[in-house]
Enzyme design. Structure first.
Site, short mmCIF file in Angstrom:
data_model
loop_
_atom_site.label_atom_id
_atom_site.label_comp_id
_atom_site.label_asym_id
_atom_site.label_seq_id
_atom_site.Cartn_x
_atom_site.Cartn_y
_atom_site.Cartn_z
N GLU A 95 25.79 -10.07 26.19
CA GLU A 95 25.09 -11.32 25.89
C GLU A 95 25.58 -11.82 24.53
O GLU A 95 25.65 -11.05 23.57
CB GLU A 95 23.58 -11.09 25.83
N SER A 147 19.35 -5.62 19.21
CA SER A 147 18.61 -5.86 20.45
C SER A 147 17.45 -6.81 20.23
O SER A 147 17.08 -7.55 21.13
CB SER A 147 18.02 -4.55 20.98
N HIS A 155 25.43 -8.64 22.32
CA HIS A 155 24.52 -7.58 22.78
C HIS A 155 25.11 -6.88 23.99
O HIS A 155 25.12 -7.43 25.10
CB HIS A 155 23.14 -8.18 23.10
N ASN A 177 16.52 -8.24 27.92
CA ASN A 177 15.36 -7.45 27.51
C ASN A 177 14.05 -8.20 27.68
O ASN A 177 12.98 -7.58 27.71
CB ASN A 177 15.52 -6.94 26.07
N1 LIG Z 1 20.59 2.25 22.69
C1 LIG Z 1 20.63 1.16 23.44
O1 LIG Z 1 20.39 1.19 24.67
C2 LIG Z 1 21.02 -0.17 22.83
C3 LIG Z 1 21.46 -1.20 23.68
C4 LIG Z 1 21.87 -2.41 23.11
C5 LIG Z 1 21.81 -2.58 21.73
N2 LIG Z 1 21.37 -1.56 20.92
C6 LIG Z 1 21.37 -1.79 19.47
O2 LIG Z 1 22.53 -1.14 18.92
C7 LIG Z 1 22.25 -0.70 17.58
C8 LIG Z 1 22.50 0.79 17.50
O3 LIG Z 1 21.67 1.45 18.42
P1 LIG Z 1 21.98 2.95 18.89
O4 LIG Z 1 21.09 3.20 20.04
O5 LIG Z 1 23.45 3.16 19.00
O6 LIG Z 1 21.42 3.77 17.61
P2 LIG Z 1 21.76 5.25 17.17
O7 LIG Z 1 20.57 5.71 16.39
O8 LIG Z 1 22.25 6.08 18.31
O9 LIG Z 1 23.00 5.06 16.16
C9 LIG Z 1 22.90 4.35 14.96
C10 LIG Z 1 23.99 4.87 14.02
O10 LIG Z 1 23.99 4.05 12.85
C11 LIG Z 1 24.29 4.87 11.76
N3 LIG Z 1 23.91 4.19 10.53
C12 LIG Z 1 22.67 3.92 10.07
N4 LIG Z 1 22.75 3.26 8.88
C13 LIG Z 1 24.07 3.10 8.63
C14 LIG Z 1 24.80 2.49 7.57
N5 LIG Z 1 24.20 1.92 6.52
N6 LIG Z 1 26.15 2.51 7.64
C15 LIG Z 1 26.77 3.10 8.68
N7 LIG Z 1 26.14 3.69 9.70
C16 LIG Z 1 24.80 3.69 9.66
C17 LIG Z 1 23.52 6.16 12.04
O11 LIG Z 1 24.02 7.24 11.27
C18 LIG Z 1 23.74 6.32 13.53
O12 LIG Z 1 24.90 7.09 13.80
C19 LIG Z 1 20.82 -1.13 17.30
O13 LIG Z 1 20.84 -2.39 16.66
C20 LIG Z 1 20.19 -1.24 18.69
O14 LIG Z 1 19.11 -2.12 18.72
C21 LIG Z 1 20.98 -0.36 21.44
#
Ligand SMILES: NC(=O)c1ccc[n+]([C@@H]2O[C@H](COP(=O)([O-])OP(=O)(O)OC[C@H]3O[C@@H](n4cnc5c(N)ncnc54)[C@H](O)[C@@H]3O)[C@@H](O)[C@H]2O)c1
Length: 292
Positions: A154, A121, A142, A192
Protein backbone atom coordinates in the site's frame (compact mmCIF):
# COMPACT_ATOMS: atom_id res chain seq x y z
CA UNK A 1 24.97 -7.46 -10.12
CA UNK A 2 23.14 -5.60 -12.86
CA UNK A 3 24.18 -2.10 -13.96
CA UNK A 4 20.82 -0.75 -12.87
CA UNK A 5 21.09 -2.06 -9.29
CA UNK A 6 20.47 0.61 -6.70
CA UNK A 7 21.51 0.71 -3.11
CA UNK A 8 18.61 0.18 -0.74
CA UNK A 9 19.04 0.69 3.00
CA UNK A 10 16.61 -1.17 5.22
CA UNK A 11 16.27 0.31 8.71
CA UNK A 12 15.30 -2.30 11.30
CA UNK A 13 16.28 -5.97 11.18
CA UNK A 14 13.07 -7.37 12.66
CA UNK A 15 10.23 -9.31 11.05
CA UNK A 16 9.49 -6.75 8.38
CA UNK A 17 13.05 -5.49 7.84
CA UNK A 18 14.26 -9.06 7.23
CA UNK A 19 11.43 -9.69 4.77
CA UNK A 20 11.88 -6.39 2.96
CA UNK A 21 15.65 -6.98 2.69
CA UNK A 22 14.81 -10.31 1.02
CA UNK A 23 12.52 -8.53 -1.45
CA UNK A 24 15.25 -6.04 -2.31
CA UNK A 25 18.08 -8.55 -2.74
CA UNK A 26 15.89 -10.87 -4.80
CA UNK A 27 14.69 -7.83 -6.75
CA UNK A 28 18.21 -7.00 -7.91
CA UNK A 29 19.14 -4.25 -5.44
CA UNK A 30 22.28 -3.86 -3.35
CA UNK A 31 20.83 -4.13 0.14
CA UNK A 32 22.20 -2.89 3.47
CA UNK A 33 20.34 -3.78 6.65
CA UNK A 34 20.79 -1.39 9.57
CA UNK A 35 19.87 -2.03 13.20
CA UNK A 36 21.17 -1.07 16.61
CA UNK A 37 23.07 -4.26 17.38
CA UNK A 38 25.08 -6.82 15.48
CA UNK A 39 22.98 -9.79 16.58
CA UNK A 40 19.81 -8.30 15.04
CA UNK A 41 21.66 -7.39 11.85
CA UNK A 42 23.18 -10.85 11.51
CA UNK A 43 19.73 -12.36 12.13
CA UNK A 44 18.30 -10.43 9.17
CA UNK A 45 21.15 -11.32 6.82
CA UNK A 46 20.79 -14.98 7.87
CA UNK A 47 17.06 -14.75 7.25
CA UNK A 48 17.63 -13.49 3.69
CA UNK A 49 20.12 -16.30 3.03
CA UNK A 50 17.77 -18.88 4.56
CA UNK A 51 14.85 -17.66 2.50
CA UNK A 52 16.89 -17.83 -0.72
CA UNK A 53 18.16 -21.32 0.17
CA UNK A 54 14.60 -22.45 0.68
CA UNK A 55 13.49 -20.84 -2.60
CA UNK A 56 16.34 -22.67 -4.34
CA UNK A 57 15.36 -25.99 -2.75
CA UNK A 58 11.76 -25.45 -3.88
CA UNK A 59 12.93 -24.66 -7.43
CA UNK A 60 11.59 -21.11 -7.29
CA UNK A 61 14.95 -19.52 -8.03
CA UNK A 62 18.06 -20.74 -9.86
CA UNK A 63 21.41 -21.39 -8.16
CA UNK A 64 23.14 -18.43 -9.83
CA UNK A 65 20.31 -16.02 -9.03
CA UNK A 66 20.23 -17.19 -5.40
CA UNK A 67 24.01 -16.77 -5.04
CA UNK A 68 23.86 -13.32 -6.64
CA UNK A 69 21.00 -12.21 -4.40
CA UNK A 70 22.86 -13.46 -1.32
CA UNK A 71 25.99 -11.56 -2.30
CA UNK A 72 23.96 -8.35 -2.48
CA UNK A 73 23.02 -8.30 1.21
CA UNK A 74 25.20 -6.74 3.86
CA UNK A 75 24.51 -5.35 7.32
CA UNK A 76 25.69 -2.52 9.51
CA UNK A 77 25.13 -0.84 12.85
CA UNK A 78 26.64 2.42 11.59
CA UNK A 79 24.22 4.87 9.96
CA UNK A 80 27.14 6.51 8.12
CA UNK A 81 27.42 3.33 6.00
CA UNK A 82 24.07 4.23 4.40
CA UNK A 83 25.53 7.34 2.74
CA UNK A 84 25.22 5.95 -0.81
CA UNK A 85 21.61 4.77 -0.48
CA UNK A 86 19.19 5.59 -3.29
CA UNK A 87 16.20 4.37 -1.30
CA UNK A 88 15.81 3.97 2.47
CA UNK A 89 13.03 1.69 3.71
CA UNK A 90 12.30 2.20 7.39
CA UNK A 91 10.89 -0.74 9.37
CA UNK A 92 11.87 0.06 12.97
CA UNK A 93 9.60 -0.02 16.04
CA UNK A 94 6.16 1.53 15.58
CA UNK A 95 7.20 4.63 17.53
CA UNK A 96 6.83 8.12 16.06
CA UNK A 97 9.77 9.64 17.94
CA UNK A 98 12.12 6.81 16.91
CA UNK A 99 11.10 7.04 13.25
CA UNK A 100 11.32 10.85 13.11
CA UNK A 101 14.69 10.83 14.80
CA UNK A 102 16.10 8.41 12.22
CA UNK A 103 14.93 10.55 9.29
CA UNK A 104 16.52 13.60 10.92
CA UNK A 105 19.84 11.81 11.29
CA UNK A 106 19.72 10.46 7.75
CA UNK A 107 19.08 13.92 6.28
CA UNK A 108 22.73 14.72 7.03
CA UNK A 109 24.04 11.44 5.63
CA UNK A 110 22.25 10.67 2.36
CA UNK A 111 21.64 12.65 -0.82
CA UNK A 112 18.74 15.12 -0.95
CA UNK A 113 16.99 13.01 -3.63
CA UNK A 114 17.20 9.73 -1.70
CA UNK A 115 13.70 8.33 -1.30
CA UNK A 116 12.53 7.76 2.27
CA UNK A 117 9.95 4.97 2.60
CA UNK A 118 8.24 4.23 5.90
CA UNK A 119 6.58 0.88 6.56
CA UNK A 120 4.44 2.20 9.39
CA UNK A 121 1.15 0.35 10.00
CA UNK A 122 -0.70 2.89 12.08
CA UNK A 123 1.24 6.15 12.37
CA UNK A 124 0.71 9.18 10.18
CA UNK A 125 3.09 9.38 7.21
CA UNK A 126 2.84 13.16 7.44
CA UNK A 127 3.89 13.10 11.10
CA UNK A 128 6.84 10.78 10.38
CA UNK A 129 7.88 12.91 7.39
CA UNK A 130 8.06 15.94 9.67
CA UNK A 131 11.25 14.39 11.07
CA UNK A 132 13.01 15.14 7.76
CA UNK A 133 14.06 18.54 6.47
CA UNK A 134 12.81 17.28 3.08
CA UNK A 135 9.33 15.81 3.72
CA UNK A 136 8.71 15.83 -0.03
CA UNK A 137 10.83 12.69 -0.35
CA UNK A 138 8.92 10.69 2.28
CA UNK A 139 6.34 8.11 1.14
CA UNK A 140 4.40 5.52 3.13
CA UNK A 141 4.98 2.00 1.74
CA UNK A 142 3.07 -0.56 3.77
CA UNK A 143 4.27 -4.09 3.01
CA UNK A 144 2.19 -7.13 3.94
CA UNK A 145 3.67 -9.80 6.18
CA UNK A 146 5.48 -12.02 5.12
CA UNK A 147 6.95 -9.42 2.77
CA UNK A 148 8.78 -11.80 0.39
CA UNK A 149 5.58 -13.80 -0.23
CA UNK A 150 2.87 -11.14 -0.32
CA UNK A 151 2.96 -9.11 -3.51
CA UNK A 152 0.97 -6.09 -2.44
CA UNK A 153 2.32 -2.84 -1.02
CA UNK A 154 0.00 0.00 0.00
CA UNK A 155 1.39 3.40 -0.99
CA UNK A 156 0.32 6.50 0.93
CA UNK A 157 1.63 10.02 0.43
CA UNK A 158 2.08 12.38 3.34
CA UNK A 159 0.71 15.91 3.13
CA UNK A 160 3.98 17.21 1.68
CA UNK A 161 5.05 14.22 -0.44
CA UNK A 162 6.34 15.46 -3.81
CA UNK A 163 4.97 14.05 -7.04
CA UNK A 164 8.46 12.95 -8.15
CA UNK A 165 8.80 10.88 -4.97
CA UNK A 166 5.36 9.32 -5.42
CA UNK A 167 6.06 8.38 -9.06
CA UNK A 168 9.57 7.12 -8.30
CA UNK A 169 8.17 4.98 -5.48
CA UNK A 170 5.60 3.29 -7.71
CA UNK A 171 8.25 2.62 -10.37
CA UNK A 172 10.71 1.30 -7.78
CA UNK A 173 8.20 -1.06 -6.18
CA UNK A 174 7.24 -2.43 -9.57
CA UNK A 175 10.93 -2.98 -10.34
CA UNK A 176 11.38 -5.13 -7.22
CA UNK A 177 8.34 -7.24 -8.14
CA UNK A 178 5.60 -5.65 -6.05
CA UNK A 179 2.11 -4.63 -7.03
CA UNK A 180 0.82 -1.43 -5.46
CA UNK A 181 -2.42 0.18 -4.42
CA UNK A 182 -2.45 3.88 -3.71
CA UNK A 183 -4.32 4.89 -0.59
CA UNK A 184 -4.56 7.78 1.85
CA UNK A 185 -2.50 8.67 4.87
CA UNK A 186 -5.16 7.51 7.32
CA UNK A 187 -4.96 5.03 10.24
CA UNK A 188 -4.80 1.48 8.94
CA UNK A 189 -4.66 2.50 5.26
CA UNK A 190 -6.97 0.12 3.31
CA UNK A 191 -6.10 -3.35 4.57
CA UNK A 192 -5.87 -2.96 8.32
CA UNK A 193 -9.15 -1.04 8.32
CA UNK A 194 -10.98 -4.30 7.73
CA UNK A 195 -8.33 -6.94 8.46
CA UNK A 196 -7.93 -6.01 12.13
CA UNK A 197 -11.68 -6.03 12.96
CA UNK A 198 -12.03 -9.27 10.98
CA UNK A 199 -9.19 -10.95 12.90
CA UNK A 200 -10.73 -9.72 16.15
CA UNK A 201 -14.06 -11.30 15.11
CA UNK A 202 -12.32 -14.60 14.43
CA UNK A 203 -10.74 -14.53 17.91
CA UNK A 204 -14.15 -13.69 19.40
CA UNK A 205 -15.66 -16.66 17.52
CA UNK A 206 -12.94 -18.92 18.93
CA UNK A 207 -13.50 -17.63 22.45
CA UNK A 208 -17.27 -18.09 22.07
CA UNK A 209 -16.67 -21.72 21.10
CA UNK A 210 -18.15 -21.42 17.62
CA UNK A 211 -15.28 -23.50 16.32
CA UNK A 212 -11.73 -24.58 17.08
CA UNK A 213 -8.73 -22.77 15.64
CA UNK A 214 -8.49 -25.56 13.08
CA UNK A 215 -12.15 -25.44 11.99
CA UNK A 216 -12.25 -21.64 11.80
CA UNK A 217 -9.02 -21.62 9.75
CA UNK A 218 -10.46 -24.37 7.53
CA UNK A 219 -13.70 -22.44 7.06
CA UNK A 220 -11.82 -19.34 5.95
CA UNK A 221 -9.42 -21.12 3.58
CA UNK A 222 -12.15 -23.41 2.23
CA UNK A 223 -14.89 -20.86 1.72
CA UNK A 224 -13.13 -17.54 1.24
CA UNK A 225 -10.11 -18.80 -0.67
CA UNK A 226 -7.57 -17.21 1.68
CA UNK A 227 -4.14 -18.91 1.50
CA UNK A 228 -4.18 -19.34 5.27
CA UNK A 229 -6.69 -18.95 8.07
CA UNK A 230 -6.72 -16.13 10.64
CA UNK A 231 -4.94 -18.07 13.39
CA UNK A 232 -2.06 -19.20 11.17
CA UNK A 233 -1.80 -15.61 9.97
CA UNK A 234 -1.90 -14.11 13.47
CA UNK A 235 0.85 -16.50 14.54
CA UNK A 236 3.05 -15.18 11.73
CA UNK A 237 2.21 -11.54 12.43
CA UNK A 238 2.77 -11.99 16.18
CA UNK A 239 0.13 -11.53 18.88
CA UNK A 240 2.08 -8.61 20.36
CA UNK A 241 2.14 -6.88 16.99
CA UNK A 242 -1.56 -7.55 16.46
CA UNK A 243 -2.35 -6.09 19.90
CA UNK A 244 -0.30 -2.99 19.20
CA UNK A 245 -1.77 -2.33 15.74
CA UNK A 246 -5.33 -3.01 16.95
CA UNK A 247 -4.90 -0.78 19.99
CA UNK A 248 -3.43 2.09 17.95
CA UNK A 249 -6.35 1.93 15.50
CA UNK A 250 -8.84 1.71 18.37
CA UNK A 251 -7.32 4.78 20.00
CA UNK A 252 -7.37 6.78 16.79
CA UNK A 253 -10.68 5.65 15.29
CA UNK A 254 -12.55 5.09 18.59
CA UNK A 255 -14.54 2.14 17.25
CA UNK A 256 -14.84 -0.97 19.51
CA UNK A 257 -14.38 -3.35 16.57
CA UNK A 258 -10.68 -2.40 16.49
CA UNK A 259 -10.09 -3.20 20.20
CA UNK A 260 -8.05 -6.41 20.68
CA UNK A 261 -10.09 -9.14 22.46
CA UNK A 262 -8.98 -10.11 26.01
CA UNK A 263 -7.68 -13.47 24.75
CA UNK A 264 -4.87 -11.63 22.96
CA UNK A 265 -3.72 -10.06 26.24
CA UNK A 266 -3.76 -13.43 28.00
CA UNK A 267 -1.66 -14.98 25.24
CA UNK A 268 0.84 -12.12 25.40
CA UNK A 269 1.07 -12.45 29.19
CA UNK A 270 1.84 -16.15 28.74
CA UNK A 271 4.55 -15.40 26.17
CA UNK A 272 2.59 -17.12 23.40
CA UNK A 273 3.37 -14.54 20.73
CA UNK A 274 3.13 -16.84 17.73
CA UNK A 275 5.70 -18.49 15.53
CA UNK A 276 8.57 -16.37 16.81
CA UNK A 277 8.21 -17.80 20.35
CA UNK A 278 7.35 -21.32 19.18
CA UNK A 279 3.76 -21.04 20.40
CA UNK A 280 0.77 -18.90 19.58
CA UNK A 281 -2.55 -20.40 18.58
CA UNK A 282 -0.49 -23.32 17.23
CA UNK A 283 2.91 -24.68 18.29
CA UNK A 284 6.02 -24.60 16.08
CA UNK A 285 9.37 -26.35 15.97
CA UNK A 286 10.71 -23.90 13.41
CA UNK A 287 10.62 -20.45 14.97
CA UNK A 288 12.81 -18.84 12.33
CA UNK A 289 10.92 -19.22 9.05
CA UNK A 290 8.95 -16.02 9.30
CA UNK A 291 9.99 -14.95 12.79
CA UNK A 292 12.22 -12.03 13.80
N1 LIG B 1 4.82 -7.28 11.77
C1 LIG B 1 3.93 -7.00 10.83
O1 LIG B 1 3.06 -7.82 10.46
C2 LIG B 1 3.95 -5.65 10.14
C3 LIG B 1 3.30 -5.52 8.90
C4 LIG B 1 3.38 -4.29 8.22
C5 LIG B 1 4.06 -3.23 8.81
N2 LIG B 1 4.68 -3.37 10.03
C6 LIG B 1 5.42 -2.23 10.56
O2 LIG B 1 6.81 -2.44 10.31
C7 LIG B 1 7.60 -1.83 11.34
C8 LIG B 1 8.48 -2.88 11.98
O3 LIG B 1 7.67 -3.91 12.50
P1 LIG B 1 8.28 -5.35 12.85
O4 LIG B 1 7.12 -6.22 13.10
O5 LIG B 1 9.31 -5.72 11.85
O6 LIG B 1 9.00 -5.02 14.26
P2 LIG B 1 10.15 -5.84 14.99
O7 LIG B 1 10.00 -5.53 16.44
O8 LIG B 1 10.20 -7.26 14.54
O9 LIG B 1 11.50 -5.14 14.45
C9 LIG B 1 11.80 -3.79 14.69
C10 LIG B 1 13.32 -3.64 14.60
O10 LIG B 1 13.63 -2.25 14.71
C11 LIG B 1 14.84 -2.14 15.41
N3 LIG B 1 14.99 -0.78 15.89
C12 LIG B 1 14.29 -0.14 16.85
N4 LIG B 1 14.74 1.13 16.99
C13 LIG B 1 15.71 1.29 16.07
C14 LIG B 1 16.55 2.38 15.70
N5 LIG B 1 16.50 3.57 16.31
N6 LIG B 1 17.45 2.19 14.71
C15 LIG B 1 17.53 0.99 14.10
N7 LIG B 1 16.77 -0.07 14.39
C16 LIG B 1 15.88 0.09 15.38
C17 LIG B 1 14.73 -3.19 16.51
O11 LIG B 1 15.99 -3.50 17.06
C18 LIG B 1 14.09 -4.34 15.76
O12 LIG B 1 15.07 -5.20 15.20
C19 LIG B 1 6.59 -1.18 12.29
O13 LIG B 1 6.42 0.17 11.91
C20 LIG B 1 5.31 -1.98 12.05
O14 LIG B 1 4.16 -1.25 12.37
C21 LIG B 1 4.65 -4.57 10.69
Amino acid sequence: MTDTARTVAVLGAGTMGSGIATVMARGGQRTIVYDLDDVRVKGAVDYVHGFLDKSLALGKIGADAAALAKSRVTGTTDLADLAGADVVVEAVFEDLAVKKDLWGQLDDIVDERTLFHTNTSTLSVTAIAAGSKHPGRVVGTHYCNPAPLMKLVEVADGRHTADWAHQATLAFLSEVGKTTVVTKDRPGFILNRFLIPWENSCIDALEAGLGTKETIDAAVTGALGHPMGPFRLLDIVGLDVHWQVAMRLYEQLREPRFAPPPMVERMIAAGDLGRKTGRGFYTYDDTTLFGA
